[in-house]
Motif scaffolding. Structure first.
Motif, PDB file in Angstrom:
ATOM      1  N   GLY A   1      43.890  35.731  38.381  1.00  0.00           N
ATOM      2  CA  GLY A   1      42.513  35.245  38.417  1.00  0.00           C
ATOM      3  C   GLY A   1      42.568  33.760  38.132  1.00  0.00           C
ATOM      4  O   GLY A   1      43.111  32.973  38.914  1.00  0.00           O
TER       5      GLY A   1
ATOM      6  N   MET B   1      27.456  45.193  38.561  1.00  0.00           N
ATOM      7  CA  MET B   1      27.724  46.584  38.981  1.00  0.00           C
ATOM      8  C   MET B   1      27.149  47.572  37.962  1.00  0.00           C
ATOM      9  O   MET B   1      26.818  48.699  38.290  1.00  0.00           O
TER      10      MET B   1
ATOM     11  N   MET C   1      35.391  39.080  46.108  1.00  0.00           N
ATOM     12  CA  MET C   1      36.403  39.947  45.486  1.00  0.00           C
ATOM     13  C   MET C   1      37.802  39.663  46.027  1.00  0.00           C
ATOM     14  O   MET C   1      38.796  39.898  45.355  1.00  0.00           O
TER      15      MET C   1
ATOM     16  N   ALA D   1      36.693  40.579  33.363  1.00  0.00           N
ATOM     17  CA  ALA D   1      36.967  40.216  34.756  1.00  0.00           C
ATOM     18  C   ALA D   1      36.943  38.712  34.998  1.00  0.00           C
ATOM     19  O   ALA D   1      36.945  38.269  36.152  1.00  0.00           O
TER      20      ALA D   1
HETATM   21  C1  LIG Z   1      42.964  23.881  36.140  1.00  0.00           C
HETATM   22  C2  LIG Z   1      42.741  24.723  34.908  1.00  0.00           C
HETATM   23  C3  LIG Z   1      43.405  24.404  33.720  1.00  0.00           C
HETATM   24  C4  LIG Z   1      43.186  25.169  32.570  1.00  0.00           C
HETATM   25  N1  LIG Z   1      43.852  24.851  31.426  1.00  0.00           N
HETATM   26  C5  LIG Z   1      43.668  25.588  30.303  1.00  0.00           C
HETATM   27  C6  LIG Z   1      44.367  25.278  29.108  1.00  0.00           C
HETATM   28  O1  LIG Z   1      45.138  24.326  29.053  1.00  0.00           O
HETATM   29  N2  LIG Z   1      44.148  26.052  28.010  1.00  0.00           N
HETATM   30  C7  LIG Z   1      43.277  27.099  28.033  1.00  0.00           C
HETATM   31  O2  LIG Z   1      43.111  27.758  27.010  1.00  0.00           O
HETATM   32  N3  LIG Z   1      42.606  27.427  29.166  1.00  0.00           N
HETATM   33  C8  LIG Z   1      42.774  26.698  30.294  1.00  0.00           C
HETATM   34  N4  LIG Z   1      42.091  27.011  31.440  1.00  0.00           N
HETATM   35  C9  LIG Z   1      41.129  28.120  31.397  1.00  0.00           C
HETATM   36  C10 LIG Z   1      41.837  29.462  31.488  1.00  0.00           C
HETATM   37  O3  LIG Z   1      42.582  29.507  32.674  1.00  0.00           O
HETATM   38  C11 LIG Z   1      40.812  30.599  31.474  1.00  0.00           C
HETATM   39  O4  LIG Z   1      39.937  30.425  30.381  1.00  0.00           O
HETATM   40  C12 LIG Z   1      41.493  31.954  31.344  1.00  0.00           C
HETATM   41  O5  LIG Z   1      42.501  32.104  32.297  1.00  0.00           O
HETATM   42  C13 LIG Z   1      40.477  33.071  31.494  1.00  0.00           C
HETATM   43  O6  LIG Z   1      41.161  34.288  31.415  1.00  0.00           O
HETATM   44  P1  LIG Z   1      40.420  35.662  31.737  1.00  0.00           P
HETATM   45  O7  LIG Z   1      41.380  36.740  31.444  1.00  0.00           O
HETATM   46  O8  LIG Z   1      39.103  35.671  31.062  1.00  0.00           O
HETATM   47  O9  LIG Z   1      40.069  35.576  33.288  1.00  0.00           O
HETATM   48  P2  LIG Z   1      40.968  35.694  34.611  1.00  0.00           P
HETATM   49  O10 LIG Z   1      42.267  35.020  34.436  1.00  0.00           O
HETATM   50  O11 LIG Z   1      40.108  35.254  35.741  1.00  0.00           O
HETATM   51  O12 LIG Z   1      41.271  37.227  34.715  1.00  0.00           O
HETATM   52  C14 LIG Z   1      40.349  38.165  35.205  1.00  0.00           C
HETATM   53  C15 LIG Z   1      41.122  39.220  35.967  1.00  0.00           C
HETATM   54  O13 LIG Z   1      40.220  40.248  36.354  1.00  0.00           O
HETATM   55  C16 LIG Z   1      40.612  40.730  37.615  1.00  0.00           C
HETATM   56  N5  LIG Z   1      39.426  41.368  38.217  1.00  0.00           N
HETATM   57  C17 LIG Z   1      38.244  40.770  38.485  1.00  0.00           C
HETATM   58  N6  LIG Z   1      37.384  41.646  39.036  1.00  0.00           N
HETATM   59  C18 LIG Z   1      38.032  42.825  39.105  1.00  0.00           C
HETATM   60  C19 LIG Z   1      37.666  44.108  39.606  1.00  0.00           C
HETATM   61  N7  LIG Z   1      36.462  44.341  40.130  1.00  0.00           N
HETATM   62  N8  LIG Z   1      38.588  45.103  39.542  1.00  0.00           N
HETATM   63  C20 LIG Z   1      39.810  44.887  38.999  1.00  0.00           C
HETATM   64  N9  LIG Z   1      40.207  43.679  38.531  1.00  0.00           N
HETATM   65  C21 LIG Z   1      39.331  42.661  38.580  1.00  0.00           C
HETATM   66  C22 LIG Z   1      41.066  39.480  38.350  1.00  0.00           C
HETATM   67  O14 LIG Z   1      41.924  39.756  39.430  1.00  0.00           O
HETATM   68  C23 LIG Z   1      41.749  38.694  37.244  1.00  0.00           C
HETATM   69  O15 LIG Z   1      43.134  38.901  37.203  1.00  0.00           O
HETATM   70  C24 LIG Z   1      42.285  26.269  32.607  1.00  0.00           C
HETATM   71  C25 LIG Z   1      41.630  26.584  33.808  1.00  0.00           C
HETATM   72  C26 LIG Z   1      41.838  25.811  34.942  1.00  0.00           C
HETATM   73  C27 LIG Z   1      41.109  26.147  36.200  1.00  0.00           C
END
Ligand SMILES: Cc1cc2nc3c(=O)[nH]c(=O)nc-3n(C[C@H](O)[C@H](O)[C@H](O)COP(=O)(O)OP(=O)(O)OC[C@H]3O[C@@H](n4cnc5c(N)ncnc54)[C@H](O)[C@@H]3O)c2cc1C
Length: 519
Positions: free
Chosen positions: A46, A217, A282, A207
């Motif tokens: 993601g 949903m 998605m 997600a």
């Molecule tokens: C350029 C950049 C640099 C960054 N640098 C930093 C940093 O230095 N330090 C830091 O702390 N943060 C950083 N971030 C932010 C960080 O990447 C996010 O805060 C973090 O990855 C969020 O994690 P998450 O698990 O919430 O979401 P995500 O990583 O988006 O994970 C959500 C997952 O849910 C899955 N999913 C979604 N919908 C469904 C569904 N319907 N069915 C099944 N699976 C589903 C997706 O495939 C995905 O794998 C950065 C972001 C960017 C864009």
């Protein structure tokens, strides 16, 4: 209708990013053996895979600092527990104050952090340069050094959470997309996926970028927006010690992570681009956007002023990816008020740094009914449906993104997406000098101005103090008409209603029907 499923799990987590995998790990480690995580692609695919991986604990909000501290405690032990490397480099961080106001903010944050045991030290400009020789000290008033900060490989960290979750009994299924959520009697009873139906007792929305879509949903509106965020990596021509700390210069709007013979530098520029009104398709997967050099220049130029070596070092790569940002820039966590068993952990703008602490807090919330710390600033209940409207959310998310490194003054108000909801008295009160604040999307007068511009400060009384004092005096001693349009209204009826309300109210509320009490 009763939902018929192919399989059952007590707890289903949707999303295998840093947050979802950490929640799975903490639940399983706490003894929850029937935990299934469903990931539509591969773990990390993601937002997580393209993050820079900086881990900073010093935040302007006390509880976010504590959450980050808990993360560091998890990062310290995770590799040993899972047997998978996380590349956690605890080399410390420097936060520069390039203005007196910033220095005031940083010192306050350090005092707060120290009050619950975090180690941080004040540095002079010269001491900061000793630790990070590439900076000029022009305009540097002081700096904070946080020895337990660092950086981590987001991919490796998430794989490590997943492995540790599996070792504790959780099941992680990749390539399974949740297409719909079945709700019966205020409960999310199961999910419909492209690989069969699952029933569950508890459903957890991790997600990330898709959290708003997944919330819908289940009929749960979420103020989880998505905008573009960039960082660049320089050419590999730099020479420095392996334990060089990370660097943040919030007044110049950039952060820096040492890479192999290079720097990775990102920033929080004004006017970033909103994405999909918070609802990515998605099938958006392991993808990036095209580089935007105009936006990059907004912080890269400032970074080059602070780090002159950047003027002689080329850019090797630019990463422009989608990042979650909520309507107020803070994470969204907890039990969704619309349902009795639907938990949320999304809207993380620093979700790598927060992953350990957030996973622990949400696991506590699910198992104990309490996150184990005061998380009201991140509670999903602070938002209403009005914050989740696509246009409103996008404007607020863009503003919150640009405010990431701004000084957060007490009493500060958002400016984006205003005025939204207005009372019929809006113009009348405005003509009389009303200075409006934004409450649940409503415009509500904070005070009536005598003409002086509002001055924000950490020190002393705000300059509206005296006029508000006069208002209070007028209400107490004379007669006031109060516009209640922007306030929530609750209807409480039935036996015991009076006793219940009297118990809550400071004033005596015993009145005949048709009269009211302000309390
Ligand atoms: C350029 C950049 C640099 C960054 N640098 C930093 C940093 O230095 N330090 C830091 O702390 N943060 C950083 N971030 C932010 C960080 O990447 C996010 O805060 C973090 O990855 C969020 O994690 P998450 O698990 O919430 O979401 P995500 O990583 O988006 O994970 C959500 C997952 O849910 C899955 N999913 C979604 N919908 C469904 C569904 N319907 N069915 C099944 N699976 C589903 C997706 O495939 C995905 O794998 C950065 C972001 C960017 C864009």
């Amino acid at each position: 209708m009763t939902f018929s499923a192919d399989s059952h799990a007590k707890i289903i987590i949707i999303g295998g990013g840093a947050i979802g995998c950490s929640v799975a790990y903490h639940l399983a480690k706490a003894g929850e053996k029937d935990v299934v995580l469903l990931e539509k692609a591969q773990i990390t695919e993601g937002c997580t895979w393209h993050a820079a991986g900086l881990v900073g604990q010093l935040r302007s909000k006390r509880n976010l600092t504590r959450l980050m501290q808990n993360s560091v405690a998890v990062f310290d032990r995770l590799e040993k527990e899972s047997g998978l490397a996380t590349d956690w480099k605890k080399d410390g961080s420097i936060r520069l104050a390039s203005s007196p106001d910033r220095w005031s903010e940083i010192r306050r944050a350090m005092t707060q952090a120290k009050s619950f045991g975090a180690k941080c030290h004040s540095l002079s400009a010269a001491e900061a340069k000793e630790k990070f020789p590439f900076i000029t000290t022009d305009g540097v008033v002081g700096a904070a050094f946080i020895p337990s900060d660092g950086y981590v490989d987001p991919y490796a960290l998430t794989q490590s959470f997943a492995k540790a979750a599996r070792l504790n009994g959780a099941i992680i299924k990749e390539g399974v997309t949740v297409r719909d959520i079945v709700v019966e009697n205020r409960r999310a009873v199961g999910v419909v996926t492209d690989s069969g139906n699952y029933s569950c007792d508890i459903l957890v929305n991790c997600a990330g970028l898709w959290a708003k879509r997944v919330g819908e949903m289940a009929g749960v509106p979420l103020a989880a927006g998505v905008v573009q965020h960039q960082y660049f990596v320089t050419e590999k021509t730099l020479e420095f010690e392996a334990d060089l700390p990370t660097l943040r210069d919030p007044d110049n709007n950039f952060y820096l992570k040492p890479d192999v013979a290079a720097f990775a530098i990102g920033g929080w520029e004004e006017g970033t681009t909103g994405c999909w009104r918070g609802k990515p398709p998605m099938d958006f997967g392991r993808e990036l956007f095209e580089e935007n050099y105009d936006r990059l220049a907004l912080f890269a130029t400032l970074a080059a002023n602070r780090l002159p070596i950047l003027n002689e070092t080329g850019i090797r790569t630019v990463i422009n990816g989608p990042i979650p940002v909520s309507a107020d820039g803070e994470p969204i966590m907890g039990l969704a008020p619309e349902l009795d068993n639907f938990y949320v952990a999304c809207g993380f703008t620093a979700g790598i740094a927060a992953s350990g602490g957030a996973g622990l807090a949400l696991a506590n919330w699910i198992i104990e009914g309490d996150p184990g710390m005061d998380l009201w600033s991140f509670d999903v209940r602070r938002f209403g449906p009005q914050h989740c409207n696509g246009r409103f959310l996008e404007q607020r998310a863009i503003e919150a993104y640009a405010a990431y490194y701004k000084i957060h003054w007490p009493g500060e108000e958002p400016l984006a997406a205003r005025p939204a909801r207005r009372s019929p008295l809006y113009e009348t009160l405005k003509k009389q000098g009303a200075v409006y604040g934004s409450k649940s999307g409503w415009e509500r007068p904070n005070y009536f101005s005598t003409g002086a511009r509002e001055v924000y400060s950490f020190e002393g009384k705000p300059n509206w103090f005296d006029v508000v004092g006069q208002e209070c005096k007028a209400v107490r001693e004379r007669v006031a008409l109060i516009d209640q349009s922007s306030f929530s209204k609750f209807e409480i009826t039935g036996p015991g209603a009076f006793e219940y309300m009297q118990n809550l109210a400071a004033n005596t509320i015993e009145k005949t029907p048709g009269k009211c009490t302000y309390t």
